[in-house]
Design an enzyme around this catalytic site. Structure first.
Site, PDB file in Angstrom:
ATOM      1  N   SER A   1       0.843  -1.195   0.000  1.00 39.27           N
ATOM      2  CA  SER A   1       0.000   0.000   0.000  1.00 39.27           C
ATOM      3  C   SER A   1       0.885   1.253   0.000  1.00 39.27           C
ATOM      4  O   SER A   1       1.705   1.409  -0.895  1.00 39.27           O
ATOM      5  CB  SER A   1      -0.956  -0.046   1.191  1.00 39.27           C
ATOM      6  OG  SER A   1      -1.969   0.915   1.063  1.00 39.27           O
TER       7      SER A   1
ATOM      8  N   ASP B   1      -8.044  -2.882  -7.429  1.00 43.77           N
ATOM      9  CA  ASP B   1      -7.543  -2.587  -6.086  1.00 43.77           C
ATOM     10  C   ASP B   1      -8.608  -1.844  -5.273  1.00 43.77           C
ATOM     11  O   ASP B   1      -9.140  -0.815  -5.707  1.00 43.77           O
ATOM     12  CB  ASP B   1      -6.274  -1.745  -6.185  1.00 43.77           C
ATOM     13  CG  ASP B   1      -5.599  -1.573  -4.841  1.00 43.77           C
ATOM     14  OD1 ASP B   1      -4.688  -2.343  -4.537  1.00 43.77           O
ATOM     15  OD2 ASP B   1      -6.011  -0.668  -4.084  1.00 43.77           O
TER      16      ASP B   1
ATOM     17  N   HIS C   1      -6.761  -5.806  -1.675  1.00 41.93           N
ATOM     18  CA  HIS C   1      -5.726  -4.805  -1.415  1.00 41.93           C
ATOM     19  C   HIS C   1      -4.667  -5.425  -0.513  1.00 41.93           C
ATOM     20  O   HIS C   1      -4.995  -5.985   0.531  1.00 41.93           O
ATOM     21  CB  HIS C   1      -6.327  -3.562  -0.768  1.00 41.93           C
ATOM     22  CG  HIS C   1      -5.338  -2.438  -0.580  1.00 41.93           C
ATOM     23  ND1 HIS C   1      -4.702  -1.834  -1.644  1.00 41.93           N
ATOM     24  CD2 HIS C   1      -4.874  -1.824   0.532  1.00 41.93           C
ATOM     25  CE1 HIS C   1      -3.903  -0.881  -1.188  1.00 41.93           C
ATOM     26  NE2 HIS C   1      -3.975  -0.861   0.124  1.00 41.93           N
TER      27      HIS C   1
END
Length: 496
Positions: free
Chosen positions: A234, A341, A390
């Protein structure tokens, strides 16, 4: 092959040495209970001893003789009950020696370390966790997510999972590396280099924290490293793209030219695309990605790679987006990115709150997958499943997801081998792909995607249930694909 023939004699020698140590230890008195059992033991009560399945990576013989002996010793230790006393799977907290480099609130920054003595491979992981871009939302973040801005309540130990796991069955190719986890406490996408001021109210030192961790690790064995893999998920994945060359330049400047620095960016390849519908820029979730970064980079005093900065003069915010910064990166980087995502959809104002999506949202989601594919097509080493999710590399299911029959750990191993072969002027290994991207056009069309649960009931959904939940029109999709609707449903049911 000569090295492989040495295995029997080397292993016998190590077993004898380990056995002697084991016998002396048990004769010496108390046998403290192990904190955690060794990987996959199978006890045989009739003989009073143990046997264990312990994968040994023989590619190390061809590629890294220094690491081979370490693997043999680990195998030998695993064969004895006393080995359980030696195994400690947790990473331990260390604060930076340079106390002027801090978290947002001025508390000391640091890292978690699990050493693997004898291994010359190091993995440094950058944690993710969004960001804040002005005093107001940083104050709110401090109240609700203080762990991401302060070290005051960090635990003393941390257990690694996924690519940080020390268990071979969970982490088949990196389990024996020196593991480093850097907690995210700078809220700046690992880009800041400014101390706390009265105006900002916070320090933003993400980029400096990485530099100081690397310097500290040189005194703990990194000076003898052969490979350093800078990984992150991330915001940490974006942090890898921003910092991998800076780490390589730091080590080279300090005289450590033999360390091969590489990057692994997971779920950090964001797009600066147009939102599904625009909203006022109040917080990090509703604000357009370009606008938050434009504001943030000024507030953080953010630094970007010099070559990217020159390409995007006066518009350095471009360098926070993967497809814009990637061409300027010199170090080898492997990109892992879900084609759908969840974080990207969130900032694009596609709210998957349990209600079936509208037709316009469905088209937007499909177009997102197309856009991501287009930005990734020229990335030499990448893994892009058509899943709605994610982050992945620190999840325990990371070994299960496949693209075109190849798992992510396998693809990373192939990448390692290809880089090794390139340095030694060898042809790349056959049947070992490193550029893997799904071609199917909708979320979760890949049957190995992580399980999706209904947000209201918590029950697992199969592919058809999920697509219908998303507003999937079987008739229209079958027409687009040029096939009979019943055939399409059959393919979905079978996971084709």
């Amino acid at each position: 092959m000569t090295a492989i023939r040495m295995v029997s004699s080397v292993l016998l020698l190590v077993l004898v040495q380990s056995g002697g140590l084991c016998a002396r230890r048990f004769r010496g008195g108390r046998n403290p209970q192990p904190r955690r059992a060794p990987p996959n033991p199978t006890y045989r009560a009739d003989r009073g001893d143990t046997t264990e399945s312990f994968p040994l990576d023989f590619t190390a013989v061809e590629e890294n003789m220094d690491n081979f002996m370490t693997q043999v010793k680990n195998l030998a230790q695993s064969l004895y009950p006393c080995s359980a006393q030696k195994l400690d799977y947790d990473m331990k907290l260390n604060f930076l020696e340079n106390t002027s480099v801090t978290c947002n609130d001025g508390s000391p920054a640091g890292y978690y370390l699990k050493e693997s003595r004898g291994s010359r491979r190091w993995l440094i992981f950058l944690e993710g966790g969004w960001y804040c871009f002005n005093k107001e939302n940083c104050d709110s973040r401090y109240e609700t997510m203080r762990r991401l801005m302060s070290s005051s309540k960090w635990p003393q130990t941390k257990t690694g999972t996924g690519i940080l796991s020390p268990l071979p069955e969970e982490n088949p190719h990196w389990w024996n590396a020196n593991m480093v986890f850097i907690p995210y406490c700078s809220s700046d996408v690992w880009s800041g280099a400014t101390a706390k001021t009265d105006q900002s109210g916070y320090a933003f030192m993400g980029s400096l924290i990485i530099q100081e961790v690397v310097k500290d690790l040189l005194n703990k064995g990194l000076d003898n490293a052969k490979v350093l893999l800078l990984a992150g998920s991330s915001a940490g994945g974006t942090g890898v793209l921003l910092n991998v060359d800076r780490v390589a330049e730091l080590l080279e400047g300090l005289g450590y030219t033999g360390i091969q620095v590489r990057g692994l960016s997971d779920s950090g390849w964001f797009l600066d695309n147009k939102q599904y519908h625009c909203t006022d820029c109040v917080d990090t979730v509703g604000c357009a990605p370009t606008e938050t970064i434009k504001r943030g980079i000024k507030y953080w005093g953010g630094v970007v790679p010099e070559r990217c900065k020159q390409t995007h003069a006066a518009e350095e915010w471009n360098c926070f987006f993967g497809y814009r910064v990637f061409p300027s990166i010199k170090s080898p980087v492997f990109v892992v990115q879900w084609l759908f995502d969840e974080a990207q959809l969130t900032v694009d104002n596609i709210q998957l709150t349990g209600q079936p999506v509208q037709e316009g949202q469905w088209r937007y989601i499909q177009n997102l997958g197309i856009e991501l594919r287009n930005t990734l097509k020229d990335v030499p080493a990448m893994f892009a499943p058509a899943c709605l999710s994610h982050e992945v590399i620190t999840r325990n299911y990371w070994i299960d997801v496949q693209v075109k029959g190849t798992s992510l750990p396998r693809a990373l191993h192939c990448w390692d081998r290809s880089l090794h072969d390139n340095r030694n002027n060898k042809a790349p290994p056959k049947g070992c792909p490193v550029h893997l991207i799904d071609s199917c056009p909708w979320p979760h069309c890949n049957p190995t995607c992580p399980t999706i649960r209904d947000q209201f009931t918590g029950q697992e959904m199969n592919v058809i249930q999920f697509l219908m939940h998303m507003g999937f029109d079987v008739q229209k999709m079958a027409q687009q694909q040029g096939m009979d609707p019943s055939k399409l449903l059959g393919m979905l049911s079978s996971g084709s």
